[in-house]
Design a protein around this motif. Structure first.
Motif, short mmCIF file in Angstrom:
data_model
loop_
_atom_site.label_atom_id
_atom_site.label_comp_id
_atom_site.label_asym_id
_atom_site.label_seq_id
_atom_site.Cartn_x
_atom_site.Cartn_y
_atom_site.Cartn_z
N ILE A 122 9.02 6.57 -4.34
CA ILE A 122 9.22 6.33 -2.92
C ILE A 122 10.52 7.01 -2.50
N ASP A 123 10.50 7.70 -1.36
CA ASP A 123 11.73 8.28 -0.80
C ASP A 123 12.42 7.22 0.03
N CYS A 124 13.68 6.93 -0.28
CA CYS A 124 14.41 5.96 0.53
C CYS A 124 15.90 6.11 0.32
N SER A 125 16.66 5.30 1.02
CA SER A 125 18.11 5.31 0.85
C SER A 125 18.57 3.91 0.50
N TYR A 126 19.72 3.85 -0.16
CA TYR A 126 20.34 2.57 -0.50
C TYR A 126 21.25 2.19 0.65
N HIS A 181 14.80 1.93 -10.80
CA HIS A 181 15.42 3.22 -11.10
C HIS A 181 15.45 4.10 -9.86
N TRP A 182 16.36 5.06 -9.86
CA TRP A 182 16.46 6.02 -8.76
C TRP A 182 16.90 7.36 -9.31
N MET A 183 16.71 8.42 -8.52
CA MET A 183 17.22 9.74 -8.86
C MET A 183 17.46 10.53 -7.59
N ASP A 217 22.95 0.97 -14.16
CA ASP A 217 23.95 1.97 -14.53
C ASP A 217 24.70 2.56 -13.34
N GLY A 218 24.23 2.29 -12.13
CA GLY A 218 24.90 2.81 -10.95
C GLY A 218 23.96 2.93 -9.78
N LEU A 219 24.53 3.08 -8.60
CA LEU A 219 23.78 3.18 -7.36
C LEU A 219 24.24 4.41 -6.59
#
Length: 65
Positions: free
Chosen positions: A29-33, A52-54, A8-10
């Protein structure tokens, strides 16, 4: 906050740290794209199979400590 499917999005930029869920690690997990299509932790480790991410929540207000 709700989980966002990577379908659905990044996240908008590679400087934004977010929380992710990975099929492989199966945990938060804490991370960055990173623009070249992968996820990276604070320590530079690459994370695979993110589903998934938030966005991360704002830190606590200093006045409430």
């Amino acid at each position: 906050m709700e989980w966002i499917s990577i379908k659905d999005g990044l996240p908008k930029g590679d400087s934004e740290y977010v929380d992710v869920h990975s099929k492989v690690q199966g945990r938060l997990i804490d991370c960055s794209y990173v623009e070249s299509d992968y996820w990276e932790t604070y320590h530079g480790d690459k994370i695979e199979d993110v589903t998934h991410w938030m966005p991360q929540p704002e830190p606590p207000n200093k006045d409430n400590s």
